[in-house]
Design an enzyme around this catalytic site. Sequence first.
Site, PDB file in Angstrom:
ATOM      1  N   LYS A 138       0.869  -1.184   0.000  1.00  0.00           N
ATOM      2  CA  LYS A 138       0.000   0.000   0.000  1.00  0.00           C
ATOM      3  C   LYS A 138       0.898   1.223   0.000  1.00  0.00           C
ATOM      4  O   LYS A 138       1.382   1.669   1.036  1.00  0.00           O
ATOM      5  CB  LYS A 138      -0.876  -0.015   1.257  1.00  0.00           C
ATOM      6  CG  LYS A 138      -2.239   0.640   1.119  1.00  0.00           C
ATOM      7  CD  LYS A 138      -2.244   2.081   0.674  1.00  0.00           C
ATOM      8  CE  LYS A 138      -1.975   3.056   1.781  1.00  0.00           C
ATOM      9  NZ  LYS A 138      -1.773   4.444   1.280  1.00  0.00           N
ATOM     10  N   GLU A 189       9.570   2.329  10.775  1.00  0.00           N
ATOM     11  CA  GLU A 189      10.602   3.347  10.537  1.00  0.00           C
ATOM     12  C   GLU A 189       9.881   4.680  10.509  1.00  0.00           C
ATOM     13  O   GLU A 189       9.124   4.963   9.596  1.00  0.00           O
ATOM     14  CB  GLU A 189      11.318   3.041   9.214  1.00  0.00           C
ATOM     15  CG  GLU A 189      12.706   3.631   9.161  1.00  0.00           C
ATOM     16  CD  GLU A 189      12.735   5.019   8.611  1.00  0.00           C
ATOM     17  OE1 GLU A 189      12.200   5.940   9.274  1.00  0.00           O
ATOM     18  OE2 GLU A 189      13.291   5.201   7.516  1.00  0.00           O
TER      19      GLU A 189
HETATM   20  N1  LIG Z   1       9.625   8.602   8.214  1.00  0.00           N
HETATM   21  C1  LIG Z   1       9.360   8.916   6.989  1.00  0.00           C
HETATM   22  O1  LIG Z   1      10.025   8.460   6.089  1.00  0.00           O
HETATM   23  C2  LIG Z   1       8.180   9.764   6.687  1.00  0.00           C
HETATM   24  C3  LIG Z   1       7.670  10.663   7.601  1.00  0.00           C
HETATM   25  N2  LIG Z   1       6.601  11.437   7.261  1.00  0.00           N
HETATM   26  C4  LIG Z   1       6.086  12.412   8.231  1.00  0.00           C
HETATM   27  O2  LIG Z   1       4.717  12.191   8.362  1.00  0.00           O
HETATM   28  C5  LIG Z   1       3.987  13.390   8.164  1.00  0.00           C
HETATM   29  C6  LIG Z   1       2.641  13.066   7.583  1.00  0.00           C
HETATM   30  O3  LIG Z   1       2.763  12.519   6.289  1.00  0.00           O
HETATM   31  P1  LIG Z   1       1.744  11.412   5.810  1.00  0.00           P
HETATM   32  O4  LIG Z   1       1.888  11.178   4.369  1.00  0.00           O
HETATM   33  O5  LIG Z   1       0.378  11.769   6.310  1.00  0.00           O
HETATM   34  O6  LIG Z   1       2.353  10.154   6.600  1.00  0.00           O
HETATM   35  P2  LIG Z   1       1.672   8.833   7.092  1.00  0.00           P
HETATM   36  O7  LIG Z   1       2.563   8.198   8.070  1.00  0.00           O
HETATM   37  O8  LIG Z   1       0.274   9.064   7.535  1.00  0.00           O
HETATM   38  O9  LIG Z   1       1.654   7.949   5.755  1.00  0.00           O
HETATM   39  C7  LIG Z   1       2.552   6.920   5.457  1.00  0.00           C
HETATM   40  C8  LIG Z   1       1.777   5.731   4.898  1.00  0.00           C
HETATM   41  O10 LIG Z   1       0.884   5.228   5.886  1.00  0.00           O
HETATM   42  C9  LIG Z   1      -0.430   5.113   5.366  1.00  0.00           C
HETATM   43  N3  LIG Z   1      -1.390   5.268   6.458  1.00  0.00           N
HETATM   44  C10 LIG Z   1      -1.891   6.423   6.983  1.00  0.00           C
HETATM   45  N4  LIG Z   1      -2.742   6.153   7.994  1.00  0.00           N
HETATM   46  C11 LIG Z   1      -2.778   4.805   8.123  1.00  0.00           C
HETATM   47  C12 LIG Z   1      -3.452   3.910   9.008  1.00  0.00           C
HETATM   48  N5  LIG Z   1      -4.272   4.351   9.952  1.00  0.00           N
HETATM   49  N6  LIG Z   1      -3.232   2.577   8.876  1.00  0.00           N
HETATM   50  C13 LIG Z   1      -2.404   2.107   7.932  1.00  0.00           C
HETATM   51  N7  LIG Z   1      -1.752   2.903   7.063  1.00  0.00           N
HETATM   52  C14 LIG Z   1      -1.918   4.232   7.157  1.00  0.00           C
HETATM   53  C15 LIG Z   1      -0.469   6.201   4.319  1.00  0.00           C
HETATM   54  O11 LIG Z   1      -1.526   5.996   3.415  1.00  0.00           O
HETATM   55  C16 LIG Z   1       0.904   6.061   3.693  1.00  0.00           C
HETATM   56  O12 LIG Z   1       0.934   4.989   2.787  1.00  0.00           O
HETATM   57  C17 LIG Z   1       4.882  14.210   7.295  1.00  0.00           C
HETATM   58  O13 LIG Z   1       4.609  15.561   7.462  1.00  0.00           O
HETATM   59  C18 LIG Z   1       6.236  13.833   7.778  1.00  0.00           C
HETATM   60  O14 LIG Z   1       6.607  14.632   8.871  1.00  0.00           O
HETATM   61  C19 LIG Z   1       6.000  11.297   6.060  1.00  0.00           C
HETATM   62  C20 LIG Z   1       6.466  10.402   5.114  1.00  0.00           C
HETATM   63  C21 LIG Z   1       7.636   9.628   5.350  1.00  0.00           C
HETATM   64  N1  BAL Z   2      17.362   8.137   2.251  1.00  0.00           N
HETATM   65  C1  BAL Z   2      16.789   7.450   3.292  1.00  0.00           C
HETATM   66  C2  BAL Z   2      15.385   6.981   3.194  1.00  0.00           C
HETATM   67  C3  BAL Z   2      14.369   7.776   3.915  1.00  0.00           C
HETATM   68  O1  BAL Z   2      14.456   8.978   4.077  1.00  0.00           O
HETATM   69  O2  BAL Z   2      13.357   7.174   4.305  1.00  0.00           O
END
Ligand SMILES: NC(=O)C1=CN([C@@H]2O[C@H](COP(=O)(O)OP(=O)(O)OC[C@H]3O[C@@H](n4cnc5c(N)ncnc54)[C@H](O)[C@@H]3O)[C@@H](O)[C@H]2O)C=CC1
Ligand code: BAL
Length: 504
Positions: free
Chosen positions: A185, A260
């Site tokens: 997903k 992560e």
């Molecule tokens: N650690 C990382 O690599 C990331 C951190 N972030 C942080 O997260 C913040 C929010 O971004 P989002 O895109 O809303 O992140 P998110 O963590 O909500 O989304 C990541 C994934 O989880 C899925 N998801 C969301 N709610 C879920 C649930 N209840 N159950 C299962 N899957 C679920 C989303 O559809 C997406 O595929 C960003 O502003 C950023 O600070 C965002 C993306 C990557």
């Molecule tokens: N370049 C590391 C992968 C990440 O930010 O999730």
Amino acid sequence: MAIPNMRIPSRQLFIDGEWREPVKKNRLPVINPATEEIIGDIPASTAEDVDIAVKAARRALGRNDWGSTTGAQRAKYLRAIAAKVLEKRPELATLETIDNGKPWFEAASDIDDVVACFEYYADLAEALDSKSKTEVKLHLDSFKTHVYKEPLGVVGLITPWNYPLLMTTWKVAPALAAGCAAVLKPSELASITSLELGEICREVGLPPGALNILTGLGHEAGSPLVSHPDVDKIAFTGSGPTGIKIMTAAAQLVKPVTLELGGKSPLVVFDDIPNIDIAVEWTLFGCFWTNGQICSATSRLIIQDTIASQFLDRLLEWTKNIKISDPLEEDCKLGPVISRGQYEKVLKLISTAKNEGATILYGGERPQHLKKGYYIQPTIITDVDTSMEIWKEEVFGPVLCVKTFKTEEEAIELANDTKYGLGAAILSKDLERCERFTKAFQSGIVWINCSQPCFWQPPWGGKKRSGFGRELGEWSLENYLNIKQVTQYVSDEPWAFYKSPSKL
Ligand SMILES: NC(=O)C1=CN([C@@H]2O[C@H](COP(=O)(O)OP(=O)(O)OC[C@H]3O[C@@H](n4cnc5c(N)ncnc54)[C@H](O)[C@@H]3O)[C@@H](O)[C@H]2O)C=CC1
Ligand code: BAL
Ligand code: NA
């Protein structure tokens, strides 16, 4: 080179080796963050589609063409996928750029990593054949024990938008190498290239159901995947709050998770750095690469007070030199952030920092020459206090905050002054000091005299609120394997625990 005027292929869900319309027939818009225009749409799955995909995955495990494959056979599929990704590199990098906003050359280098990662896990799949059954020496002759490593089962893979196809690959490649069947997903904000992976799997003849790709919203498609009783594991990369929801839901079924969850990583710079420009460039790359949307971004610069003023002057000169433009432009080094929501979130964190008394040394606004798109200038914030939100919270945008230190003790205290524990970096000529910091950093990754380079062979993951479990390298394969103990009684003698009713 980027492909001009590229159109988004119209796709359905990839289930059981075929394109399939979602049960509720809904679709979500795809937005190009550089133009704010809708450039296509993706299918929106719901619990009904999740159930169909999980059943397809389970069937794949029960069929000989996937469930009984050797590692060497699976390696052939992984290599075929790698070859197709390489063949489609310009298209995939272009699609990634118009969906995610990262500069095209960064997207292309992600695609190169995708290729390398599939090839690497092909090698590990092959190597697994000789390691899938190992004997364990016992202290008794009457028993023989061995350990099987077998595929864990059906796995749910939930990925973010910052490295769309690469984060998908970090999970899909080891899951398939291990022999699992997967339901992926991807993030609703950048799913295009993950859907194209479905087309690649179709083209190379990956057995139906081995990989299923469900696009859609987190609460509609991700959540039912996590709580599906026939999914054996969830691997997730994304935000902390979503990680907590996933771990809570998975706990109800005692389902293993790897998480992560990003961070607020430090970069500690000492005054013995041999070359200020080299150090300044790593500082920029550590925080502004991928438009600042990196889970491991070293977004807290902790600089020794003796060189702070000189270092910041030079940092400003380099920052002003960063080309901010449409990410399809050849020498773009900073594109837009992913979405309007992210744009507003980042600007709000900057304005809160200002209201709390910090100084916006550079940036903090939309670049004047770009009227459309979710662009934010590379931003440097000083006069930061450790109680401020900007010091504590992950921004996930091109925002660097700065504090100074006098002593090593103070530097390490500042570095570890975070609830997160993903990455940490030190720039210093003194390698013994680097070693002391390596031990003292509360993190899963340490960079010495650099920040961010990421290879597929070493382990990747964090501690504290950055999550747990390790991806990449051999560590990731272990996430997708069940370790099965098999103990055999090899003696002809009776066990003689109970008294026998008959005398033989
Ligand atoms: N650690 C990382 O690599 C990331 C951190 N972030 C942080 O997260 C913040 C929010 O971004 P989002 O895109 O809303 O992140 P998110 O963590 O909500 O989304 C990541 C994934 O989880 C899925 N998801 C969301 N709610 C879920 C649930 N209840 N159950 C299962 N899957 C679920 C989303 O559809 C997406 O595929 C960003 O502003 C950023 O600070 C965002 C993306 C990557
Ligand atoms: N370049 C590391 C992968 C990440 O930010 O999730
Ligand atoms: Na998008």
